[in-house]
Design an enzyme around this catalytic site. Structure first.
Site, PDB file in Angstrom:
ATOM      1  N   ALA A  56       0.840  -1.198   0.000  1.00 18.68           N
ATOM      2  CA  ALA A  56       0.000   0.000   0.000  1.00 18.68           C
ATOM      3  C   ALA A  56       0.876   1.249   0.000  1.00 18.68           C
ATOM      4  CB  ALA A  56      -0.906  -0.019   1.224  1.00 18.68           C
ATOM      5  N   ARG A  84      -5.358  -3.199  10.514  1.00 14.66           N
ATOM      6  CA  ARG A  84      -5.510  -3.426  11.965  1.00 14.66           C
ATOM      7  C   ARG A  84      -4.940  -2.275  12.794  1.00 14.66           C
ATOM      8  NH1 ARG A  84      -2.671  -9.130  12.337  1.00 14.66           N
ATOM      9  NH2 ARG A  84      -1.216  -7.809  11.213  1.00 14.66           N
ATOM     10  N   LEU A 215       1.412  -7.554 -16.763  1.00  9.39           N
ATOM     11  CA  LEU A 215       0.442  -7.295 -17.830  1.00  9.39           C
ATOM     12  C   LEU A 215       0.155  -5.804 -17.985  1.00  9.39           C
ATOM     13  CD1 LEU A 215      -2.043 -10.250 -17.309  1.00  9.39           C
ATOM     14  CD2 LEU A 215      -0.325  -9.966 -19.099  1.00  9.39           C
ATOM     15  N   ASP A 270       7.237 -16.992  -7.529  1.00  7.59           N
ATOM     16  CA  ASP A 270       7.309 -15.535  -7.417  1.00  7.59           C
ATOM     17  C   ASP A 270       7.288 -14.865  -8.794  1.00  7.59           C
ATOM     18  OD1 ASP A 270       7.564 -13.218  -5.760  1.00  7.59           O
ATOM     19  OD2 ASP A 270       9.667 -13.042  -6.370  1.00  7.59           O
ATOM     20  N   HIS A 275       4.603 -13.953 -14.061  1.00  9.39           N
ATOM     21  CA  HIS A 275       5.075 -12.924 -14.998  1.00  9.39           C
ATOM     22  C   HIS A 275       5.606 -13.539 -16.307  1.00  9.39           C
ATOM     23  CE1 HIS A 275       4.465 -10.552 -11.542  1.00  9.39           C
ATOM     24  NE2 HIS A 275       5.690 -10.543 -11.031  1.00  9.39           N
ATOM     25  N   LYS A 378      16.932  -6.841 -15.870  1.00  8.03           N
ATOM     26  CA  LYS A 378      16.481  -6.977 -17.256  1.00  8.03           C
ATOM     27  C   LYS A 378      15.261  -7.885 -17.322  1.00  8.03           C
ATOM     28  CE  LYS A 378      18.714  -9.599 -20.477  1.00  8.03           C
ATOM     29  NZ  LYS A 378      19.768  -9.953 -21.437  1.00  8.03           N
ATOM     30  N   ASP A 433      16.724  -0.928 -34.853  1.00  9.02           N
ATOM     31  CA  ASP A 433      16.633  -0.598 -33.443  1.00  9.02           C
ATOM     32  C   ASP A 433      15.536   0.430 -33.161  1.00  9.02           C
ATOM     33  OD1 ASP A 433      17.090   0.180 -30.859  1.00  9.02           O
ATOM     34  OD2 ASP A 433      19.196   0.660 -31.113  1.00  9.02           O
ATOM     35  N   THR A 435      14.498   2.199 -30.121  1.00  8.04           N
ATOM     36  CA  THR A 435      14.757   2.490 -28.713  1.00  8.04           C
ATOM     37  C   THR A 435      13.749   3.552 -28.280  1.00  8.04           C
ATOM     38  OG1 THR A 435      17.083   2.034 -28.983  1.00  8.04           O
ATOM     39  CG2 THR A 435      16.482   3.373 -27.095  1.00  8.04           C
ATOM     40  N   TRP A 521      26.735  -4.119 -29.665  1.00  5.86           N
ATOM     41  CA  TRP A 521      25.811  -3.024 -29.943  1.00  5.86           C
ATOM     42  C   TRP A 521      26.542  -1.701 -29.832  1.00  5.86           C
ATOM     43  CZ3 TRP A 521      22.765   0.363 -26.363  1.00  5.86           C
ATOM     44  CH2 TRP A 521      21.824   1.123 -27.058  1.00  5.86           C
TER      45      TRP A 521
HETATM   46  P1  NDP Z   1      24.138 -10.725 -26.901  1.00  7.05           P
HETATM   47  O1  NDP Z   1      24.610 -11.463 -28.092  1.00  7.05           O
HETATM   48  O2  NDP Z   1      25.109 -10.070 -26.034  1.00  7.05           O
HETATM   49  O3  NDP Z   1      23.283 -11.692 -25.954  1.00  7.05           O
HETATM   50  C1  NDP Z   1      22.341 -12.513 -26.521  1.00  7.05           C
HETATM   51  C2  NDP Z   1      21.793 -13.504 -25.549  1.00  7.05           C
HETATM   52  O4  NDP Z   1      22.828 -14.404 -25.202  1.00  7.05           O
HETATM   53  C3  NDP Z   1      21.262 -12.986 -24.249  1.00  7.05           C
HETATM   54  O5  NDP Z   1      20.048 -13.681 -24.041  1.00  7.05           O
HETATM   55  C4  NDP Z   1      22.291 -13.395 -23.209  1.00  7.05           C
HETATM   56  O6  NDP Z   1      21.760 -13.824 -21.987  1.00  7.05           O
HETATM   57  C5  NDP Z   1      22.850 -14.629 -23.819  1.00  7.05           C
HETATM   58  N1  NDP Z   1      24.209 -14.835 -23.355  1.00  7.05           N
HETATM   59  C6  NDP Z   1      25.109 -13.920 -22.950  1.00  7.05           C
HETATM   60  N2  NDP Z   1      26.259 -14.543 -22.586  1.00  7.05           N
HETATM   61  C7  NDP Z   1      26.060 -15.853 -22.773  1.00  7.05           C
HETATM   62  C8  NDP Z   1      26.843 -16.990 -22.583  1.00  7.05           C
HETATM   63  N3  NDP Z   1      28.081 -16.893 -22.127  1.00  7.05           N
HETATM   64  N4  NDP Z   1      26.315 -18.190 -22.884  1.00  7.05           N
HETATM   65  C9  NDP Z   1      25.072 -18.300 -23.356  1.00  7.05           C
HETATM   66  N5  NDP Z   1      24.268 -17.246 -23.553  1.00  7.05           N
HETATM   67  C10 NDP Z   1      24.762 -16.043 -23.271  1.00  7.05           C
HETATM   68  O7  NDP Z   1      23.100  -9.700 -27.526  1.00  7.05           O
HETATM   69  P2  NDP Z   1      22.067  -8.717 -26.857  1.00  7.05           P
HETATM   70  O8  NDP Z   1      20.852  -8.760 -27.646  1.00  7.05           O
HETATM   71  O9  NDP Z   1      21.933  -9.009 -25.431  1.00  7.05           O
HETATM   72  O10 NDP Z   1      22.751  -7.303 -27.042  1.00  7.05           O
HETATM   73  C11 NDP Z   1      23.956  -6.925 -26.403  1.00  7.05           C
HETATM   74  C12 NDP Z   1      23.808  -5.606 -25.701  1.00  7.05           C
HETATM   75  O11 NDP Z   1      23.398  -4.581 -26.582  1.00  7.05           O
HETATM   76  C13 NDP Z   1      22.746  -5.691 -24.628  1.00  7.05           C
HETATM   77  O12 NDP Z   1      23.178  -5.034 -23.489  1.00  7.05           O
HETATM   78  C14 NDP Z   1      21.573  -4.967 -25.246  1.00  7.05           C
HETATM   79  O13 NDP Z   1      20.733  -4.380 -24.308  1.00  7.05           O
HETATM   80  C15 NDP Z   1      22.279  -3.917 -26.087  1.00  7.05           C
HETATM   81  N6  NDP Z   1      21.408  -3.455 -27.162  1.00  7.05           N
HETATM   82  C16 NDP Z   1      20.611  -2.408 -26.875  1.00  7.05           C
HETATM   83  C17 NDP Z   1      19.732  -1.924 -27.813  1.00  7.05           C
HETATM   84  C18 NDP Z   1      18.858  -0.779 -27.450  1.00  7.05           C
HETATM   85  O14 NDP Z   1      18.899  -0.301 -26.318  1.00  7.05           O
HETATM   86  N7  NDP Z   1      18.018  -0.334 -28.321  1.00  7.05           N
HETATM   87  C19 NDP Z   1      19.642  -2.485 -29.146  1.00  7.05           C
HETATM   88  C20 NDP Z   1      20.531  -3.593 -29.351  1.00  7.05           C
HETATM   89  C21 NDP Z   1      21.374  -4.049 -28.362  1.00  7.05           C
HETATM   90  P3  NDP Z   1      21.834 -12.965 -20.655  1.00  7.05           P
HETATM   91  O15 NDP Z   1      20.614 -12.142 -20.733  1.00  7.05           O
HETATM   92  O16 NDP Z   1      21.800 -13.908 -19.553  1.00  7.05           O
HETATM   93  O17 NDP Z   1      23.071 -12.160 -20.635  1.00  7.05           O
HETATM   94  C1  BG6 Z   2       7.073  -9.193  -7.993  1.00  9.23           C
HETATM   95  C2  BG6 Z   2       7.930 -10.190  -7.286  1.00  9.23           C
HETATM   96  O1  BG6 Z   2       5.896  -9.795  -8.467  1.00  9.23           O
HETATM   97  O2  BG6 Z   2       7.795  -8.652  -9.097  1.00  9.23           O
HETATM   98  C3  BG6 Z   2       9.231  -9.566  -6.837  1.00  9.23           C
HETATM   99  O3  BG6 Z   2       7.217 -10.684  -6.172  1.00  9.23           O
HETATM  100  C4  BG6 Z   2       9.920  -8.884  -7.995  1.00  9.23           C
HETATM  101  O4  BG6 Z   2      10.084 -10.531  -6.258  1.00  9.23           O
HETATM  102  C5  BG6 Z   2       8.972  -7.959  -8.709  1.00  9.23           C
HETATM  103  O5  BG6 Z   2      11.013  -8.135  -7.464  1.00  9.23           O
HETATM  104  C6  BG6 Z   2       9.598  -7.386  -9.963  1.00  9.23           C
HETATM  105  O6  BG6 Z   2       8.770  -6.403 -10.499  1.00  9.23           O
HETATM  106  P1  BG6 Z   2       9.379  -5.270 -11.433  1.00  9.23           P
HETATM  107  O7  BG6 Z   2       8.182  -4.537 -11.922  1.00  9.23           O
HETATM  108  O8  BG6 Z   2      10.282  -4.443 -10.585  1.00  9.23           O
HETATM  109  O9  BG6 Z   2      10.123  -5.980 -12.508  1.00  9.23           O
END
Ligand code: NDP
Ligand code: BG6
Length: 527
Positions: A56, A84, A215, A270, A275, A378, A433, A435, A521
């Site tokens: 709350a 309460r 959602l 959780d 989610h 993330k 991209d 963004t 990137w």
């Molecule tokens: P990457 O190739 O870095 O990552 C791709 C995926 O691979 C992710 O799901 C990541 O998981 C996973 N991964 C990373 N390390 C490993 C590993 N050692 N073994 C297996 N899987 C792995 O590409 P991204 O798409 O993540 O881009 C790189 C960066 O560029 C990011 O920070 C992204 O946010 C940024 N970017 C931002 C944009 C924007 O803001 N518009 C546009 C494009 C890129 P995990 O999540 O666990 O790391």
């Molecule tokens: C809640 C979980 O539903 O979502 C928390 O109970 C979590 O553990 C939270 O930290 C994350 O929400 P958000 O909006 O910050 O990504």
């Protein structure tokens, strides 16, 4: 507020927007609240049960204030806290102050908001307390005929008592009544069914709003528009083109004193069962017949019905362990949290592979990954596409990926190959991209709770969990949860601040996700 009638009235007015389209494009909210006559029509009372609590204080009061500040609520709305503790509205104001984000210039408006607030203390299990609450609601100006919204910001242990007391003593007889329920909705299929059964004896489904705040997030809501508003995605959104779908939730902090609650539930209950599964159903569902709440939810339920219950073979569990954090404070492990039992085997990380066994998705792994105390904050949806057939570029092309980043820094990007600019004919990795903060510079994205609470005022249930959806979600996860608990499955340790157990990456690899590690990137704003 008779939202449907009003929406019909609106659609007959100058711009004839049918209700269903309105719901998707968020026009419904604008249409309803830009109509002065309509805004002033009915009285509403928003009742916060558990008004003294954390939710709350941090979420519900601030959200109501922002909606009030932005004139999005009907003019004649009152807010009543119930809990309460012996509190006053001034106490609540003081508790909430750090979360309200009210500027100097807004202080006068903030005072007007709190003038519309009142507070009553009572006991959740005591009918007499709720009779007093009802008398209080009825005594507010035009309160007897007001529409009533009850928000259960409460621990699940008192849901049953509170909902029974609301139903028997506090319902408006002239206006409508809606009840907003926070998760957790039970702990497994059986307890969730019990709660659903209990609620269904008291309220009709269209009076119950089960919140999953994911959602209400911009990019989660955008999934439908991206998918069904673009010809380019439709034909490739299938098993023929998609190699793997990865849905990720990461947080860079641990349980931080919330270990008591967390330890009872764990990361699967959780975050994953709600989610991430909600995002999965929006990614995987077929195009609904219309954008009405029930058409959308019908399609989401069909997806869940096509998913077999999870088994431990397709799951990796982890629990974070501490490590000294360089010059800063030591980052404590999960078991170092005083609110956690020292021998707890509750997972704080989980990766699981689900399969949607229907014509569109058969054989495509949907990997759900979530964890606390990881390397970053993330939440994202990532579709990795198959290799291009008939390679003519000597294996220089990497797989395409489409990423919808839910948070932080909302973005949609497609990782793709392009010719290295200049004389070279070599393919190189780049991206398309979108963004948000550069494309929509001056747009302030509302918080998930703002959208969802407003939806309850409007009577739109699209972004709330229907009872059959909830049932399917528990059906998928309950056998796994019971197995983990019965066998006391030990989670794998991972270091606070890491990417989680390496076994999760191995699981991804095993099911066909390919990580190249070559994509870089280049942020255009830093060039
Ligand atoms: P990457 O190739 O870095 O990552 C791709 C995926 O691979 C992710 O799901 C990541 O998981 C996973 N991964 C990373 N390390 C490993 C590993 N050692 N073994 C297996 N899987 C792995 O590409 P991204 O798409 O993540 O881009 C790189 C960066 O560029 C990011 O920070 C992204 O946010 C940024 N970017 C931002 C944009 C924007 O803001 N518009 C546009 C494009 C890129 P995990 O999540 O666990 O790391
Ligand atoms: C809640 C979980 O539903 O979502 C928390 O109970 C979590 O553990 C939270 O930290 C994350 O929400 P958000 O909006 O910050 O990504």
């Amino acid at each position: 507020m008779g939202s449907r009638a009003s929406a019909e009235k609106m659609s007959a007015a100058a711009t004839p927007v049918p209700l269903s389209r309105s719901e998707v494009f968020g026009q419904l909210r604008r249409e309803l609240f830009e109509d002065e006559e309509f805004r002033q029509s009915d009285t509403h009372i928003f009742i916060i049960l558990g008004a003294s609590g954390d939710l709350a204080k941090k979420k519900i009061y601030p959200t109501l204030w922002w909606l009030f500040r932005d004139r999005l609520l009907p003019e004649d709305t009152h807010f009543v806290g119930f809990a309460r503790s012996n509190l006053t509205v001034d106490d609540i104001r003081v508790h909430c102050l750090p979360y309200l984000k009210a500027s100097e210039a807004e202080q006068e408006k903030l005072s007007r908001f709190f003038q519309r607030n009142s507070y009553l203390s009572g006991r959740y299990g005591e009918e007499e307390s709720f009779r007093r609450l009802d008398a209080h609601l009825g005594a507010l100006p035009r309160g007897a005929a007001a529409n009533r919204l009850f928000y259960l910001a409460l621990p699940p242990s008192v849901y049953q008592d509170v909902t029974r007391n609301i139903r028997h003593t506090c319902m408006s007889s002239k206006g409508w009544n809606r009840v907003i329920v926070e998760k957790p909705f039970g702990k497994d299929l059986e307890s969730s069914d019990r709660l659903s059964q209990h609620l269904s004896t008291l309220f009709t489904e269209d009076q119950i709003y089960r919140i999953d705040h994911y959602l209400g997030k911009e990019m989660v809501q955008n999934l439908m528009v991206l998918r069904f508003g673009n010809r380019i995605f439709g034909p490739i959104w299938t098993r023929d083109s998609v190699a793997c779908v990865v849905l990720t939730f990461k947080e860079p902090f641990g349980t931080q004193g919330r270990g008591g609650y967390f330890n009872e539930f764990g990361i699967i209950r959780d975050v994953m069962q709600n989610h991430l599964l909600q995002m999965l159903s929006l990614v995987a569902m077929e195009k609904p017949a219309s954008t009405s709440s029930d058409d959308v939810r019908d399609e989401k339920v069909k997806v869940l019905k096509s998913v077999q219950p999870l088994s431990l073979d397709n799951v990796v569990l982890g629990q974070y362990v501490g490590e000294p954090n360089g010059e800063g404070e030591a980052r404590l492990g999960y078991l170092d949290d005083e609110t956690v039992p020292p021998d707890s085997s509750t997972p704080t990380f989980a990766a699981a592979v689900l399969y949607v066994q229907n014509e569109r998705w058969d054989g495509v792994p949907f990997v759900l990954r979530c964890g606390k105390a990881l390397n970053e904050r993330k939440a994202e949806v990532r579709l990795q596409f198959r290799d291009v057939p008939g390679d003519i570029f000597s294996s220089h092309c990497k797989r395409n990926e489409l990423v919808v980043r839910v948070q932080p820094d909302e973005a949609v990007y497609a990782k793709m190959m392009t010719k290295k600019p200049g004389m070279s004919m070599q393919p190189e990795e780049a991206e398309l991209d979108l963004t948000y903060h550069s494309r929509y510079k001056d747009v302030k994205l509302p918080d998930a709770y703002e959208r969802l609470i407003l939806d309850v005022f409007c009577g739109s249930q699209m972004h709330f969990v229907r009872s059959d959806e909830l049932r399917e979600a528990w059906r998928i996860f309950t056998p796994l949860l019971h197995q983990i608990e019965a066998e006391k499955t030990q989670p794998l340790p991972y270091t606070y601040g890491s990417r989680g157990p390496v076994e999760a990456d191995e699981l991804l690899k095993k099911v066909g996700f390919r990580y190249e590690g070559t994509y870089k990137w280049v942020n255009p704003h830093r060039l």
